[in-house]
Each structure stands twice: as C-alpha cells, then as structure tokens.
Scaffold this active site. Structure first.
Site, short mmCIF file in Angstrom:
data_model
loop_
_atom_site.label_atom_id
_atom_site.label_comp_id
_atom_site.label_asym_id
_atom_site.label_seq_id
_atom_site.Cartn_x
_atom_site.Cartn_y
_atom_site.Cartn_z
N SER A 1 14.87 8.91 0.74
CA SER A 1 14.00 8.57 1.87
C SER A 1 14.67 7.40 2.57
O SER A 1 15.13 6.46 1.92
CB SER A 1 12.64 8.12 1.34
OG SER A 1 12.06 7.18 2.22
N GLY B 1 13.37 6.61 -2.78
CA GLY B 1 13.59 5.58 -1.76
C GLY B 1 14.01 4.28 -2.44
O GLY B 1 15.18 3.99 -2.63
N GLY C 1 2.54 6.64 3.20
CA GLY C 1 2.47 5.56 4.18
C GLY C 1 3.48 4.47 3.94
O GLY C 1 3.97 3.85 4.89
N PHE C 2 3.82 4.25 2.66
CA PHE C 2 4.72 3.13 2.37
C PHE C 2 5.63 3.47 1.19
O PHE C 2 5.27 4.26 0.32
CB PHE C 2 3.90 1.87 2.02
CG PHE C 2 3.00 1.44 3.14
CD1 PHE C 2 1.69 1.87 3.21
CD2 PHE C 2 3.50 0.64 4.18
CE1 PHE C 2 0.86 1.52 4.27
CE2 PHE C 2 2.68 0.28 5.24
CZ PHE C 2 1.36 0.72 5.29
N GLY C 3 6.81 2.85 1.18
CA GLY C 3 7.69 2.99 0.03
C GLY C 3 7.33 1.96 -1.02
O GLY C 3 6.47 1.10 -0.81
N GLY C 4 7.94 2.06 -2.18
CA GLY C 4 7.78 1.05 -3.23
C GLY C 4 6.47 1.11 -3.98
O GLY C 4 6.11 0.17 -4.70
N ASP D 1 11.08 9.74 7.00
CA ASP D 1 9.62 9.61 6.83
C ASP D 1 9.00 9.32 8.19
O ASP D 1 8.99 8.17 8.63
CB ASP D 1 9.30 8.45 5.88
CG ASP D 1 10.00 8.60 4.55
OD1 ASP D 1 11.19 8.23 4.47
OD2 ASP D 1 9.38 9.12 3.63
N ASP E 1 7.72 13.26 -4.09
CA ASP E 1 8.05 12.11 -3.26
C ASP E 1 7.07 10.98 -3.56
O ASP E 1 5.87 11.13 -3.40
CB ASP E 1 7.93 12.54 -1.78
CG ASP E 1 8.21 11.42 -0.82
OD1 ASP E 1 8.22 11.69 0.40
OD2 ASP E 1 8.40 10.26 -1.24
N GLY E 2 7.67 9.87 -4.05
CA GLY E 2 6.84 8.68 -4.25
C GLY E 2 7.00 8.12 -5.64
O GLY E 2 6.56 8.75 -6.61
N GLY E 3 7.66 6.96 -5.73
CA GLY E 3 7.82 6.31 -7.03
C GLY E 3 8.80 7.00 -7.95
O GLY E 3 8.76 6.82 -9.17
C1 DX5 Z 1 5.42 7.57 1.28
C2 DX5 Z 1 6.90 7.61 1.51
C3 DX5 Z 1 7.61 7.20 0.25
C4 DX5 Z 1 9.09 7.25 0.37
C5 DX5 Z 1 9.72 7.09 -0.99
O1 DX5 Z 1 4.79 7.88 2.46
O2 DX5 Z 1 7.27 8.93 1.87
O3 DX5 Z 1 7.19 8.03 -0.78
O4 DX5 Z 1 9.45 8.46 0.91
O5 DX5 Z 1 9.50 5.80 -1.34
P1 DX5 Z 1 9.67 5.27 -2.86
O6 DX5 Z 1 10.75 6.12 -3.52
O7 DX5 Z 1 10.09 3.86 -2.68
O8 DX5 Z 1 8.35 5.46 -3.49
#
Ligand code: DX5
Length: 226
Positions: free
Chosen positions: A11, A200, A145-148, A38, A178-180
């Site tokens: 991402s 990400g 909505g957000f990474g991390g 994203d 996708d996510g974490g």
């Molecule tokens: C959420 C984003 C995140 C991103 C990945 O909307 O789509 O999931 O792609 O972020 P990490 O890998 O940091 O969770």
C-alpha cells in the site's frame, strides 16, 4: 482451477508523498507483484488521498501493475478515470455501491480486472451473487481509512469462509487481505486462505529494507498457505 499464487502488494499510504514516483520505483525494485493505491474520498472513510492524475503521473515510471482500492461512495463515475490513469485492477467496496452487480460488470467492460472489498462487519454472503463477475475478493483486516492499525485476527474465520466459497465456485479468484499485515500476522491470514497480501507500515518500516520485508512476508505466506 489453477493453484493461487502468493502475491505481495504494498500500500502506498505510508510512502513519502513528496516522492511518489521514486517510491514506486523503489517498490518495484524490492520485488513487489503489484502496487496498491489507497483511494479515499473523505466520505466513505474519514481520510482523503489520491486522485487519478497522481497515479497517472507515476504510471510511466514503473512496469509493475497498479490496483486502485476505491474507498469511495458510488465509485461508478470515477471508474474510467482510474483505468485511464493506468490501474489494471479496480477494487470497489460492496458497502459503497448502490448497484454492486452493475458496477463490477462495468469495470470489466472498461477492460480492467474487477475486485470487491468487504469491511470487517460485512458478511461473506454479500458476495454470493457476484462471484462470476470478480477476479479478486478483498477481506479487510482493519476498518479502512488509515495505515498502521492493528490486525483484526477475528477476520481469519471470515477469510476461510471466503476461501471455501471460492473453492466451491471453481473459479480462479484471488483472496486479498489488507490491514495490519506483516511478519507477525501474515501466517494467520495466509493459513486461513489469503494469497494476496497488502502490506503498508510493516513493509515501509522494516529496518532491513523493503526487499527484505517483501521476501520475508512472501516466504511466511508461502509456508502458511500450503
Ligand atoms: C486502510 C488502508 C491500510 C493500508 C495498509 O484503509 O488500506 O490497510 O492499505 O496499511 P497497514 O499495512 O499499515 O495496515
């Protein structure tokens, strides 16, 4: 049905937005299979990110495929723009489409590969009548909505349910998460049936570099998926 291939997809959310072109080149050099943009509209999710022109500017710099994760309400009017910008895969959210069946069919008509995403609370049965229209299903392992954010491990039974649905259908449909996703969480996701891993923060923050992160996540996922 062919055996699903493990694919690692960064991402660009954690990337340096002042150097997005160089960041795409660095990711390609690190051995990623695809790059995920994203796309957020500030309505479907409380964040705002990339328009098609930003993606189009980066397109000629790398050969690796682009996918647009459209976290936007009613994406239909935007679909042609993201295809023209150079995205080979368009992911729409089931929760954001008034007419999901029509939207997925129109992505195929535009010459792109249709994919559908489910937020954590959305049931798998939402997909039952559109399996013939998609090449990929994305099971979100965070709320978008957000990474991390922290990986939601209670999504693993849902990943397994989607994998079983794909097997029953006899169709070559990729299962993306996708996510974490990172070295500590990828074995659970791949073991449950995910073969496309979006990373990400874990990828950008690896102290040994991006190529190390890609190969580490890939080897853990390959071992777990088998
Ligand atoms: C959420 C984003 C995140 C991103 C990945 O909307 O789509 O999931 O792609 O972020 P990490 O890998 O940091 O969770």
């Amino acid at each position: 049905m062919s055996a699903p291939q493990i694919q690692i997809v960064p991402s660009v959310l954690p990337a340096d937005f002042a150097r997005l072109g160089e960041e795409c080149q660095s990711l390609e050099k690190a051995g990623v299979d695809r790059i995920q943009w994203d796309v957020m509209d500030g309505v479907f999710v409380p964040n705002l990110t990339f328009g098609p022109d930003v993606i189009a500017a980066c397109r000629p710099l790398v050969d690796v495929p682009f996918e647009a994760h459209l976290m936007v309400v009613e994406p239909d009017a935007l679909l042609p723009r993201y295809v023209e910008a150079g995205c080979e895969v368009l992911i729409v959210h089931a929760e954001a489409c008034r007419h999901l069946h029509r939207t997925l069919a129109s992505i195929r008509d535009l010459g792109a590969s249709p994919a559908v995403a489910l937020n954590p609370a959305t049931p798998v049965d939402t997909l039952r009548h559109v399996l013939d229209l998609v090449d990929e299903i994305l099971v979100m392992t965070v709320n978008p909505g957000f990474g991390g954010q922290a990986y939601i491990d209670t999504m693993e039974p849902k990943i397994a349910e989607v994998r079983a649905m794909i097997e029953m259908s006899g169709r070559d449909i990729d299962l993306e998460v996708d996510g974490g996703i990172g070295p500590a969480t990828v074995s659970g996701a791949a073991g449950a049936g995910a073969n496309v891993l979006v990373a990400g923060s874990s990828l950008f923050r690896d102290p040994e570099g991006r190529a190390h992160a890609v190969s580490e996540i890939r080897s853990i996922a390959t071992a777990a998926f088998a």
